[in-house]
Design a protein around this motif. Structure first.
Motif: not given
Length: 88
Positions: A8-9, A41-42, A46-47, A52-54
């Protein structure tokens, strides 16, 4: 090129780099495709923090609307100012 096992990073670093490059030298077909791939992808992680997801989903939506010619190339000059010049 898809790297499903990319941490992810590193994906976030790629997103930042591609956004910066697009802002400084212009969006190109390949940068835009790579940016969309990393954003998808980011945003699918799920975690991820829901805020941030929004934000990532909103940014992705904007980049989904960008259409670059497949032969597009970056510019060699700075569109706003020369390096080191600060504008506000």
């Amino acid at each position: 090129m898809e790297h499903a096992d990319m941490p992810l990073e590193l994906r976030l670093a790629a997103v930042i780099h591609l956004l910066s490059s697009s802002a400084l030298r212009g969006a190109t077909f390949h940068k835009t495709e790579a940016l969309r791939t990393h954003l998808r992808s980011v945003a699918d992680s799920a975690d991820l923090n829901p805020y941030l997801k929004s934000t990532l989903q909103e940014v992705l939506g904007g980049w989904e609307a960008v259409h670059c010619h497949p032969a597009s190339v970056p510019v060699d000059c700075y569109p706003l100012a020369h390096p080191g010049c600060q504008t506000h």
